[in-house]
Enzyme design. Sequence first.
Site, PDB file in Angstrom:
ATOM      1  N   HIS A   1       1.651   4.407  -2.892  1.00 48.28           N
ATOM      2  CA  HIS A   1       1.706   5.867  -2.729  1.00 48.28           C
ATOM      3  C   HIS A   1       2.974   6.419  -3.382  1.00 48.28           C
ATOM      4  CE1 HIS A   1      -1.808   6.523  -0.383  1.00 48.28           C
ATOM      5  NE2 HIS A   1      -1.386   5.935   0.719  1.00 48.28           N
TER       6      HIS A   1
ATOM      7  N   HIS B   1       0.845  -1.199   0.000  1.00 48.94           N
ATOM      8  CA  HIS B   1       0.000   0.000   0.000  1.00 48.94           C
ATOM      9  C   HIS B   1       0.884   1.255   0.000  1.00 48.94           C
ATOM     10  CE1 HIS B   1      -3.382   2.613   1.506  1.00 48.94           C
ATOM     11  NE2 HIS B   1      -2.365   3.257   2.031  1.00 48.94           N
ATOM     12  N   GLU B   2       1.891   1.260   0.860  1.00 50.34           N
ATOM     13  CA  GLU B   2       2.782   2.430   0.935  1.00 50.34           C
ATOM     14  C   GLU B   2       3.585   2.584  -0.361  1.00 50.34           C
ATOM     15  OE1 GLU B   2       2.326   4.547   3.092  1.00 50.34           O
ATOM     16  OE2 GLU B   2       1.097   3.342   4.426  1.00 50.34           O
TER      17      GLU B   2
END
Lengths: 318, 183
Positions: free
Chosen positions: A168, A164-165
């Site tokens: 980003h 998920h990071e």
Amino acid sequence: MIKKTEYPRYITDTKTTQKIDLLAWKAANIRYSYILGFFVFVLFIVIAYLIAIVSSPELAIFYIAIAMFLAIGQNIVAYWFGDDIALKVAKARPANKDEERYLVNITEAISFGTGLPMPKIYVMDSALPNAFATGRNPKHSAIAVSTGLLELLDRQELEGVIAHEMSHIKNYDILFLTMLAATVGALVIMRDLFMRSLRYGSRRSNKSDKGQIEAVVYLILIVLLILSPILGSLLHLAVSRRREYLADATAVYITRNPDGLISALEKLANFKDTSNEPINDGIRHLYFADPKSFRRQIKGAFATHPPIEERIARLKSI
Amino acid sequence: MLPLFIILGIGVGIVLVLISVYNKIIRLENRVDNAWGQIDVQLKKRNDLIPNLVETVKGYASHEKGIFEDLAKSRQAMMNAKGKEESVGAANMMQGALGRLFAIAENYPDLKASENFSVLQEELSSIENKIAYSRQFYNDAVLQYNNAIETFPGAAFAGPMNKKEQVYLEIPETERQAPKVSF
């Protein structure tokens, strides 16, 4: 089994069935960052001009020149050092290769899967389970993970969070979010300084001839200064929830498996914060899950993240 | 004069398109090569860890000869492997042997408790994980490359540039399940 699933350019929002173009999203993040920098520039000049009108109109040019200089400085700091500031504010330290080997290994594996360079890994000594990514581009990026998260999650779940990071980072969310954090932080400091000087200054000047204009200008100034940080965060909130859904969906493509992320989110949804650790508002929006949601429900326009349940529901529908 | 400029303009446009198609094929091919390099590094790293692992396990379970032989064999195959497919074949063999070794290790609590072993186990599981992700990226890169040289306009270039379709790497079914390592 041969996996021929190409890394997608489009991701479909399962709720609105809207197609999101990832390349356009990245371009938008870069564009937003420019707009933000320009906003800072204009805001500083307007404030300098208002201050000049109130104090010494003949020096207006001089004030504006200083404001331009400061605005450029602010943007440079936000772009080049925003990540360092965010990491410092979060009290993150570089991961220890021996103790946090596990975390380093997982991040390296995920970075292989995305073809992006390995981000720097930081650890926050905090019981609150959370993580965030920062930086200005994939080459200059960092992921910070709290010790609480490392304790709470197993390997597969942690992979989901790191993916998920990493999303980003890949989507350039980090650039805009970090610059926004640095900008809002600077505006908050300015507001506090201004409010203090105002309280101090109002005791002296009490002439009534120019008083009315002065009062009006002061009022505009105060409103502007008080509103700008709020405006800044609202601007961000308007786009942030889609950003989180998008990162969740991209993470599933990276890990090719939604279970880790779903189970990580479920654990976070059930986590109750009993500590009294301070939460810094300036970087709240950077986190994987809103740290305040561990204490009480925050709904509506001021929630920095979509409710975790909603994120889980969307992941399950992929 | 004007028609000349138009023809010249079209000519320049075509040349630019040709250059960009050529560059795209080269870029995608480099991506495939880099992706393979990433896998290769991990395979070599894993190969280097095997003697150390065997040494450690022998200290606790010296009579499990079969598994040591399997590991030695797969390590040899890995070192002799030529080309991607042979490497991957040897790597799959080694992965199977390692899986069996870790299953056997469950029967030896002292071995499991040894710090040396747990460090090696974490290292090897994470290498396996990295290989899995690298393969995924590799296959993505191959897919893009193959699409580029099979569809127009890239297809017209593939022949003269002597570019052939690349093969995907098989991913064993079990591999994508995250290795279970508890701390």
